[in-house]
Design a protein around this motif. Structure first.
Motif, PDB file in Angstrom:
ATOM      1  N   MET A  84       0.668  -1.088  -0.330  1.00  0.00           N
ATOM      2  CA  MET A  84       0.038  -0.216   0.039  1.00  0.00           C
ATOM      3  C   MET A  84       1.274   1.640  -0.541  1.00  0.00           C
ATOM      4  O   MET A  84       0.137   2.163  -0.412  1.00  0.00           O
ATOM      5  CB  MET A  84      -0.707   0.045   1.464  1.00  0.00           C
ATOM      6  N   ARG A 102       1.848   2.852  -3.344  1.00  0.00           N
ATOM      7  CA  ARG A 102       0.781   3.531  -4.053  1.00  0.00           C
ATOM      8  C   ARG A 102       0.161   4.541  -3.793  1.00  0.00           C
ATOM      9  O   ARG A 102      -0.844   4.906  -3.517  1.00  0.00           O
ATOM     10  CB  ARG A 102      -0.764   1.924  -4.179  1.00  0.00           C
ATOM     11  N   VAL A 150      -0.070   5.450  -0.270  1.00  0.00           N
ATOM     12  CA  VAL A 150      -0.549   5.173   1.537  1.00  0.00           C
ATOM     13  C   VAL A 150       0.241   5.621   2.455  1.00  0.00           C
ATOM     14  O   VAL A 150       1.922   4.815   2.353  1.00  0.00           O
ATOM     15  CB  VAL A 150      -1.425   3.368   1.983  1.00  0.00           C
ATOM     16  N   ALA A 173      -0.864   2.843   6.569  1.00  0.00           N
ATOM     17  CA  ALA A 173      -0.407   1.723   6.242  1.00  0.00           C
ATOM     18  C   ALA A 173      -0.521   0.503   7.109  1.00  0.00           C
ATOM     19  O   ALA A 173      -1.411  -1.006   6.945  1.00  0.00           O
ATOM     20  CB  ALA A 173      -0.085   1.018   4.890  1.00  0.00           C
ATOM     21  N   THR A 202      -3.488  -0.163   9.441  1.00  0.00           N
ATOM     22  CA  THR A 202      -4.984  -0.710   8.591  1.00  0.00           C
ATOM     23  C   THR A 202      -5.081  -2.407   7.797  1.00  0.00           C
ATOM     24  O   THR A 202      -5.330  -3.369   8.541  1.00  0.00           O
ATOM     25  CB  THR A 202      -5.138  -0.321   7.201  1.00  0.00           C
ATOM     26  N   ILE A 252      -5.479  -5.551  -3.624  1.00  0.00           N
ATOM     27  CA  ILE A 252      -4.603  -4.203  -3.960  1.00  0.00           C
ATOM     28  C   ILE A 252      -4.419  -4.663  -5.604  1.00  0.00           C
ATOM     29  O   ILE A 252      -4.291  -4.018  -6.486  1.00  0.00           O
ATOM     30  CB  ILE A 252      -2.644  -5.192  -3.110  1.00  0.00           C
ATOM     31  N   ASP A 260      -5.962  -1.721  -8.133  1.00  0.00           N
ATOM     32  CA  ASP A 260      -4.703  -1.458  -8.878  1.00  0.00           C
ATOM     33  C   ASP A 260      -5.667  -0.584 -10.461  1.00  0.00           C
ATOM     34  O   ASP A 260      -5.238  -0.442 -10.807  1.00  0.00           O
ATOM     35  CB  ASP A 260      -3.380  -2.232  -9.329  1.00  0.00           C
ATOM     36  N   PRO A 295      -4.533   6.744  -2.940  1.00  0.00           N
ATOM     37  CA  PRO A 295      -4.475   6.393  -1.504  1.00  0.00           C
ATOM     38  C   PRO A 295      -5.687   5.415  -0.663  1.00  0.00           C
ATOM     39  O   PRO A 295      -5.892   4.375   0.164  1.00  0.00           O
ATOM     40  CB  PRO A 295      -3.825   7.060  -0.838  1.00  0.00           C
ATOM     41  N   TYR A 299      -7.827   2.169  -1.612  1.00  0.00           N
ATOM     42  CA  TYR A 299      -6.438   1.130  -1.257  1.00  0.00           C
ATOM     43  C   TYR A 299      -7.155   0.986   0.996  1.00  0.00           C
ATOM     44  O   TYR A 299      -7.980  -0.017   1.174  1.00  0.00           O
ATOM     45  CB  TYR A 299      -5.234   1.337  -1.610  1.00  0.00           C
ATOM     46  N   VAL A 300      -6.708   1.764   0.674  1.00  0.00           N
ATOM     47  CA  VAL A 300      -6.637   1.978   2.745  1.00  0.00           C
ATOM     48  C   VAL A 300      -9.046   1.725   2.997  1.00  0.00           C
ATOM     49  O   VAL A 300      -9.481   0.386   3.617  1.00  0.00           O
ATOM     50  CB  VAL A 300      -7.086   3.206   3.208  1.00  0.00           C
ATOM     51  N   VAL A 305      -9.342  -2.320   1.892  1.00  0.00           N
ATOM     52  CA  VAL A 305      -8.838  -2.900   2.593  1.00  0.00           C
ATOM     53  C   VAL A 305      -9.544  -2.898   4.162  1.00  0.00           C
ATOM     54  O   VAL A 305      -9.701  -4.223   4.436  1.00  0.00           O
ATOM     55  CB  VAL A 305      -8.079  -2.691   2.120  1.00  0.00           C
TER      56      VAL A 305
END
Length: 89
Positions: free
Chosen positions: A1, A4, A6, A11, A14, A28, A32, A46, A49-50, A53
């Motif tokens: 992460m 990317r 984060v 990260a 998380t 991920i 992406d 970002p 992603y957080v 996840v």
């Protein structure tokens, strides 16, 4: 992460709360693909992603990750080897 965008702190925090059965690598890879197909229209990649996840948002069934494609390829090779061995007897 972190690669990317984060921050390391976010990260780590998380990832500490991710259940063992959650496949983050597949998530991920899926995220992406979302980010790359958005062509810069996402305001905070970002954060996506957080959020995904953290909340355990899983890829749709039709998304085939690299890991899943490899598993399918190996299963197909095994099936073909079994069929060849069966035909040879």
């Amino acid at each position: 992460m972190i690669q990317r965008g984060v921050t390391e702190r976010v990260a780590r925090r998380t990832m500490l709360n991710v259940p063992d059965d959650q496949n983050v690598d597949d998530q991920i890879e899926w995220i992406d693909s979302i980010v790359s197909s958005s062509k810069g229209k996402l305001e905070n990649p970002p954060g996506l992603y957080v959020e995904y996840v953290r909340n355990g948002v899983q890829p749709p069934p039709e998304f085939l990750s690299t890991r899943t494609r490899e598993q399918l390829r190996r299963a197909q090779e095994l099936k073909q080897a079994e069929e060849s061995a069966s035909a040879a007897t």
